[in-house]
Design an enzyme around this catalytic site. Structure first.
Site, PDB file in Angstrom:
ATOM      1  N   ARG A 130      45.075  59.440  25.292  1.00  0.00           N
ATOM      2  CA  ARG A 130      45.443  59.825  26.428  1.00  0.00           C
ATOM      3  C   ARG A 130      47.066  60.689  26.373  1.00  0.00           C
ATOM      4  NH1 ARG A 130      41.952  61.101  30.966  1.00  0.00           N
ATOM      5  NH2 ARG A 130      44.078  61.451  32.028  1.00  0.00           N
ATOM      6  N   GLU A 188      31.699  55.952  29.144  1.00  0.00           N
ATOM      7  CA  GLU A 188      31.492  57.485  28.463  1.00  0.00           C
ATOM      8  C   GLU A 188      30.795  57.389  27.156  1.00  0.00           C
ATOM      9  OE1 GLU A 188      35.150  58.952  29.007  1.00  0.00           O
ATOM     10  OE2 GLU A 188      35.232  58.775  31.219  1.00  0.00           O
ATOM     11  N   ARG A 197      46.646  69.518  25.006  1.00  0.00           N
ATOM     12  CA  ARG A 197      46.607  70.644  26.319  1.00  0.00           C
ATOM     13  C   ARG A 197      47.912  71.429  26.389  1.00  0.00           C
ATOM     14  NH1 ARG A 197      44.107  66.096  30.225  1.00  0.00           N
ATOM     15  NH2 ARG A 197      41.695  66.655  30.108  1.00  0.00           N
ATOM     16  N   PHE A 212      35.660  70.420  43.046  1.00  0.00           N
ATOM     17  CA  PHE A 212      35.492  71.207  42.078  1.00  0.00           C
ATOM     18  C   PHE A 212      34.336  70.597  40.938  1.00  0.00           C
ATOM     19  CE2 PHE A 212      38.937  68.163  41.621  1.00  0.00           C
ATOM     20  CZ  PHE A 212      38.347  67.341  40.393  1.00  0.00           C
ATOM     21  N   LYS A 215      35.944  69.940  24.640  1.00  0.00           N
ATOM     22  CA  LYS A 215      35.143  70.713  25.476  1.00  0.00           C
ATOM     23  C   LYS A 215      34.778  71.984  25.126  1.00  0.00           C
ATOM     24  CE  LYS A 215      37.478  68.574  29.708  1.00  0.00           C
ATOM     25  NZ  LYS A 215      38.099  68.872  30.939  1.00  0.00           N
ATOM     26  N   HIS A 236      38.620  66.134  26.740  1.00  0.00           N
ATOM     27  CA  HIS A 236      38.502  64.908  27.845  1.00  0.00           C
ATOM     28  C   HIS A 236      38.545  63.665  26.904  1.00  0.00           C
ATOM     29  CE1 HIS A 236      36.565  62.162  30.466  1.00  0.00           C
ATOM     30  NE2 HIS A 236      36.199  61.577  29.432  1.00  0.00           N
ATOM     31  N   TYR A 247      31.043  62.942  34.875  1.00  0.00           N
ATOM     32  CA  TYR A 247      31.943  63.300  35.704  1.00  0.00           C
ATOM     33  C   TYR A 247      31.671  62.787  37.052  1.00  0.00           C
ATOM     34  CZ  TYR A 247      34.635  66.495  32.736  1.00  0.00           C
ATOM     35  OH  TYR A 247      35.649  66.846  31.595  1.00  0.00           O
ATOM     36  N   ASN A 272      40.516  73.034  29.919  1.00  0.00           N
ATOM     37  CA  ASN A 272      41.673  72.326  29.276  1.00  0.00           C
ATOM     38  C   ASN A 272      41.399  71.583  28.041  1.00  0.00           C
ATOM     39  OD1 ASN A 272      40.388  70.217  30.404  1.00  0.00           O
ATOM     40  ND2 ASN A 272      42.161  69.465  31.807  1.00  0.00           N
TER      41      ASN A 272
HETATM   42  P1  IDP Z   1      41.513  64.326  33.019  1.00  0.00           P
HETATM   43  O1  IDP Z   1      40.648  65.143  32.302  1.00  0.00           O
HETATM   44  O2  IDP Z   1      42.908  64.519  32.599  1.00  0.00           O
HETATM   45  O3  IDP Z   1      41.207  62.888  32.682  1.00  0.00           O
HETATM   46  P2  IDP Z   1      40.551  64.207  35.826  1.00  0.00           P
HETATM   47  O4  IDP Z   1      41.353  64.184  36.899  1.00  0.00           O
HETATM   48  O5  IDP Z   1      39.671  63.144  35.351  1.00  0.00           O
HETATM   49  O6  IDP Z   1      41.461  64.642  34.592  1.00  0.00           O
HETATM   50  O7  IDP Z   1      39.738  65.492  35.891  1.00  0.00           O
HETATM   51  C1  IDP Z   1      38.657  65.769  34.880  1.00  0.00           C
HETATM   52  C2  IDP Z   1      38.555  67.265  34.837  1.00  0.00           C
HETATM   53  O8  IDP Z   1      38.277  67.951  36.044  1.00  0.00           O
HETATM   54  C3  IDP Z   1      39.824  67.779  34.459  1.00  0.00           C
HETATM   55  O9  IDP Z   1      40.044  67.940  32.910  1.00  0.00           O
HETATM   56  C4  IDP Z   1      39.789  69.134  34.656  1.00  0.00           C
HETATM   57  O10 IDP Z   1      39.274  70.113  33.745  1.00  0.00           O
HETATM   58  C5  IDP Z   1      39.109  69.252  35.988  1.00  0.00           C
HETATM   59  N1  IDP Z   1      39.880  69.250  37.273  1.00  0.00           N
HETATM   60  C6  IDP Z   1      40.670  68.305  37.593  1.00  0.00           C
HETATM   61  N2  IDP Z   1      41.339  68.510  38.603  1.00  0.00           N
HETATM   62  C7  IDP Z   1      40.908  69.923  38.873  1.00  0.00           C
HETATM   63  C8  IDP Z   1      41.324  70.869  39.939  1.00  0.00           C
HETATM   64  O11 IDP Z   1      42.131  70.468  40.852  1.00  0.00           O
HETATM   65  N3  IDP Z   1      40.856  71.973  40.145  1.00  0.00           N
HETATM   66  C9  IDP Z   1      39.843  72.209  39.026  1.00  0.00           C
HETATM   67  N4  IDP Z   1      39.429  71.422  38.168  1.00  0.00           N
HETATM   68  C10 IDP Z   1      40.102  70.182  38.049  1.00  0.00           C
HETATM   69 MG    MG Z   2      39.673  61.557  33.772  1.00  0.00          MG
END
Ligand code: IDP
Ligand code: MG
Length: 149
Positions: free
Chosen positions: A85, A126, A102, A57, A9, A115, A49, A112
């Site tokens: 993952r 994707e 991470r 968010f 990212k 992705h 997304y 973070n």
């Molecule tokens: P992932 O990246 O581990 O698959 P997802 O739940 O798919 O996690 O969420 C996508 C991205 O959205 C996350 O990597 C993170 O950057 C962001 N995200 C997820 N939950 C939150 C939140 O509660 N607040 C702000 N950003 C969030």
């Molecule tokens: Mg995800």
């Protein structure tokens, strides 16, 4: 053999962590089938997304992913989806195990570092957002080509 989608990212690109992520993938024995540097367009970000469209968010997420260069890649290997993952660690850096990308590099859930696709369906979807079929066929040409003649 399975293919997954992994992206460095914008936060991690800006911090100079492209080599760190690429190195971990290569060290693990997975093959990088395709990779590029690109600033995702608004359309790509929204599509990327789409599953989070209803989350509070979502707009921030799209704004961030389109904010600067990112490095999407297609990664291949047995069980590549679950291996990658596991390698990236938990979404929330506070819960990410040390030793994961991470867990070693991220402190902000919205920044973070990486992705990765979480299922065969999301991997295929994707990959298609960022790569044409032609761009993922380079290795096929190598295996059939001069290298082994
Ligand atoms: P992932 O990246 O581990 O698959 P997802 O739940 O798919 O996690 O969420 C996508 C991205 O959205 C996350 O990597 C993170 O950057 C962001 N995200 C997820 N939950 C939150 C939140 O509660 N607040 C702000 N950003 C969030
Ligand atoms: Mg995800």
């Amino acid at each position: 053999m399975e293919q997954t989608f992994l992206m460095v990212k914008p936060d991690a690109v800006q911090r100079g962590l492209v080599g760190e992520v690429v190195g971990r993938v290569e060290d693990r024995g997975l093959r990088i089938v395709a990779m590029k540097m690109v600033t995702p367009t608004e359309e790509q970000g929204r599509e990327h997304y789409a599953e989070h469209e209803d989350k509070p968010f979502y707009d921030d997420l799209v704004e961030f992913i389109t904010s600067g260069p990112a490095v999407p890649m297609v990664v291949e290997g047995d069980d590549a989806i679950s291996i990658v993952r596991t390698m990236i660690g938990a979404t929330d850096p506070a819960e990410a195990t040390p030793g994961t990308i991470r867990g070693d590099h991220a402190v902000d859930i919205g920044r973070n570092c990486v992705h990765a696709a979480d299922s065969p369906e999301s991997a295929e979807r994707e990959i298609a957002i960022y790569f044409t079929d032609d761009e993922t066929e380079d290795w096929e040409r190598v295996e059939e080509g001069w290298l082994y003649e």
